[in-house]
Design a protein around this motif. Sequence first.
Motif, PDB file in Angstrom:
ATOM      1  N   PHE A   1       0.818  -1.211   0.000  1.00 26.76           N
ATOM      2  CA  PHE A   1       0.000   0.000   0.000  1.00 26.76           C
ATOM      3  C   PHE A   1       0.854   1.263   0.000  1.00 26.76           C
ATOM      4  O   PHE A   1       0.636   2.174  -0.805  1.00 26.76           O
ATOM      5  N   ILE A   2       1.813   1.317   0.902  1.00 27.69           N
ATOM      6  CA  ILE A   2       2.643   2.521   1.022  1.00 27.69           C
ATOM      7  C   ILE A   2       3.452   2.750  -0.261  1.00 27.69           C
ATOM      8  O   ILE A   2       3.583   3.885  -0.736  1.00 27.69           O
ATOM      9  N   THR A   3       3.996   1.690  -0.834  1.00 32.47           N
ATOM     10  CA  THR A   3       4.774   1.823  -2.071  1.00 32.47           C
ATOM     11  C   THR A   3       3.925   2.408  -3.186  1.00 32.47           C
ATOM     12  O   THR A   3       4.369   3.294  -3.937  1.00 32.47           O
ATOM     13  N   ARG A   4       2.710   1.944  -3.311  1.00 31.32           N
ATOM     14  CA  ARG A   4       1.832   2.425  -4.371  1.00 31.32           C
ATOM     15  C   ARG A   4       1.350   3.848  -4.088  1.00 31.32           C
ATOM     16  O   ARG A   4       1.209   4.673  -5.004  1.00 31.32           O
ATOM     17  N   LEU A   5       1.102   4.140  -2.836  1.00 34.13           N
ATOM     18  CA  LEU A   5       0.646   5.471  -2.471  1.00 34.13           C
ATOM     19  C   LEU A   5       1.719   6.519  -2.737  1.00 34.13           C
ATOM     20  O   LEU A   5       1.424   7.608  -3.235  1.00 34.13           O
ATOM     21  N   GLU A   6       2.951   6.182  -2.397  1.00 31.07           N
ATOM     22  CA  GLU A   6       4.050   7.134  -2.598  1.00 31.07           C
ATOM     23  C   GLU A   6       4.243   7.491  -4.070  1.00 31.07           C
ATOM     24  O   GLU A   6       4.726   8.575  -4.400  1.00 31.07           O
ATOM     25  N   ALA A   7       3.864   6.587  -4.957  1.00 34.84           N
ATOM     26  CA  ALA A   7       4.054   6.825  -6.393  1.00 34.84           C
ATOM     27  C   ALA A   7       2.903   7.604  -7.017  1.00 34.84           C
ATOM     28  O   ALA A   7       3.018   8.070  -8.156  1.00 34.84           O
ATOM     29  N   ALA A   8       1.808   7.772  -6.305  1.00 31.81           N
ATOM     30  CA  ALA A   8       0.621   8.442  -6.846  1.00 31.81           C
ATOM     31  C   ALA A   8       0.789   9.962  -6.769  1.00 31.81           C
ATOM     32  O   ALA A   8       1.202  10.498  -5.743  1.00 31.81           O
ATOM     33  N   GLU A   9       0.438  10.657  -7.849  1.00 37.30           N
ATOM     34  CA  GLU A   9       0.659  12.098  -7.929  1.00 37.30           C
ATOM     35  C   GLU A   9      -0.602  12.933  -7.718  1.00 37.30           C
ATOM     36  O   GLU A   9      -0.562  14.149  -7.875  1.00 37.30           O
ATOM     37  N   PHE A  10      -1.710  12.316  -7.383  1.00 41.72           N
ATOM     38  CA  PHE A  10      -2.957  13.063  -7.210  1.00 41.72           C
ATOM     39  C   PHE A  10      -2.897  13.982  -5.993  1.00 41.72           C
ATOM     40  O   PHE A  10      -2.263  13.673  -4.996  1.00 41.72           O
ATOM     41  N   ASP A  11      -3.609  15.108  -6.084  1.00 37.86           N
ATOM     42  CA  ASP A  11      -3.697  16.014  -4.934  1.00 37.86           C
ATOM     43  C   ASP A  11      -4.487  15.394  -3.792  1.00 37.86           C
ATOM     44  O   ASP A  11      -4.151  15.588  -2.624  1.00 37.86           O
ATOM     45  N   VAL A  12      -5.554  14.669  -4.144  1.00 39.74           N
ATOM     46  CA  VAL A  12      -6.446  14.122  -3.124  1.00 39.74           C
ATOM     47  C   VAL A  12      -6.783  12.674  -3.447  1.00 39.74           C
ATOM     48  O   VAL A  12      -7.145  12.341  -4.579  1.00 39.74           O
ATOM     49  N   LEU A  13      -6.675  11.822  -2.435  1.00 36.70           N
ATOM     50  CA  LEU A  13      -7.079  10.421  -2.526  1.00 36.70           C
ATOM     51  C   LEU A  13      -7.995  10.120  -1.344  1.00 36.70           C
ATOM     52  O   LEU A  13      -7.697  10.506  -0.213  1.00 36.70           O
ATOM     53  N   ALA A  14      -9.085   9.415  -1.618  1.00 38.13           N
ATOM     54  CA  ALA A  14     -10.000   9.002  -0.549  1.00 38.13           C
ATOM     55  C   ALA A  14     -10.885   7.884  -1.081  1.00 38.13           C
ATOM     56  O   ALA A  14     -11.204   7.853  -2.268  1.00 38.13           O
ATOM     57  N   PRO A  15     -11.305   6.964  -0.221  1.00 33.43           N
ATOM     58  CA  PRO A  15     -12.226   5.925  -0.665  1.00 33.43           C
ATOM     59  C   PRO A  15     -13.561   6.519  -1.113  1.00 33.43           C
ATOM     60  O   PRO A  15     -14.073   7.454  -0.494  1.00 33.43           O
ATOM     61  N   ARG A  16     -14.078   5.992  -2.200  1.00 38.10           N
ATOM     62  CA  ARG A  16     -15.402   6.378  -2.724  1.00 38.10           C
ATOM     63  C   ARG A  16     -15.523   7.883  -2.963  1.00 38.10           C
ATOM     64  O   ARG A  16     -16.585   8.478  -2.716  1.00 38.10           O
ATOM     65  N   LEU A  17     -14.445   8.478  -3.399  1.00 33.05           N
ATOM     66  CA  LEU A  17     -14.459   9.906  -3.740  1.00 33.05           C
ATOM     67  C   LEU A  17     -15.135  10.051  -5.102  1.00 33.05           C
ATOM     68  O   LEU A  17     -14.511   9.893  -6.147  1.00 33.05           O
ATOM     69  N   GLU A  18     -16.428  10.370  -5.059  1.00 31.16           N
ATOM     70  CA  GLU A  18     -17.211  10.350  -6.297  1.00 31.16           C
ATOM     71  C   GLU A  18     -18.503  11.122  -6.093  1.00 31.16           C
ATOM     72  O   GLU A  18     -18.905  11.430  -4.970  1.00 31.16           O
ATOM     73  N   ARG A  19     -19.172  11.376  -7.212  1.00 31.52           N
ATOM     74  CA  ARG A  19     -20.462  12.062  -7.176  1.00 31.52           C
ATOM     75  C   ARG A  19     -21.574  11.028  -7.063  1.00 31.52           C
ATOM     76  O   ARG A  19     -21.630  10.084  -7.841  1.00 31.52           O
TER      77      ARG A  19
END
Length: 280
Positions: free
Chosen positions: A108-126
Amino acid sequence: MKTLYLLRSMRPDKVAFHLADVISNATGAPVVFVCDESRGRSDTRSYAKVSMTRERFRMLGFEHLADNWGWFWGDMCYYAAAAEYPDYDAYCLLESDVYMSAAGAERFITRLEAAEFDVLAPRLERQVKPRRYSKPLKKLGLDPRWQCLFPITRMSASAVGAAYDLRMHMCEHFPDLQLNDEGVLVGAVQRNGLSFSPLELLVPDQLIRVIFATSPPYLFESLTAIEGDDLLYHPVYTMEKLLHRIEIEGAEVMRKRLSNLWPMATPQMRDQIVAALAKA
């Protein structure tokens, strides 16, 4: 991104310290507890701590806080931590009742560190309909149908600043709005055009919708006995916490929350649960 990992807790327990340990051991990632200490000091062992008190928030410019800020305004953890630790590209806030194994944390941490998005959250959607505490976004000129879950979120430093500005704007112009931490996060995304992704798209094989939710809970002692599991779980109780919750919330309420942990409990644990339910 160079990320600081924040564990939100009032009184850290076995689940919280296990989470801190596996994250810090996974990739050497820095871990800091963020603790509501408005009702006394929290023991975080060898881990650094950001103390959350009304005085701290006054220093951040918030003069008037809602009475329920301790659980309702989780976004304040970001502002306090960023002020004390400003030299990070991003901040990842985890609730203390999240569980991941050592193997799961490494992935999880390895993949998270590589992500460039400003915001990450579960079920972040309309969604089709707004949730109760997202409805105030409409008064702020934002779409209240945007939602997320808050047990694991990550924001870039600029996103933290955007969320702070939105919360401050709300406090100054709409002090009575009941906008929770999830609402502030999705509101900042909209208001500032921040890049974002639902967390489950980043780790689809680790964050499973039916396992990572708001209820019912899983049992910590059972999860630690599973080998080779790298899924993310939420919420997670120790046996001690489960028995305490049965005592204070009553048998009828807690009996409905046993569907996840009952199959995983040992016969001895089941006996304890049954006895606690009978007593309650």
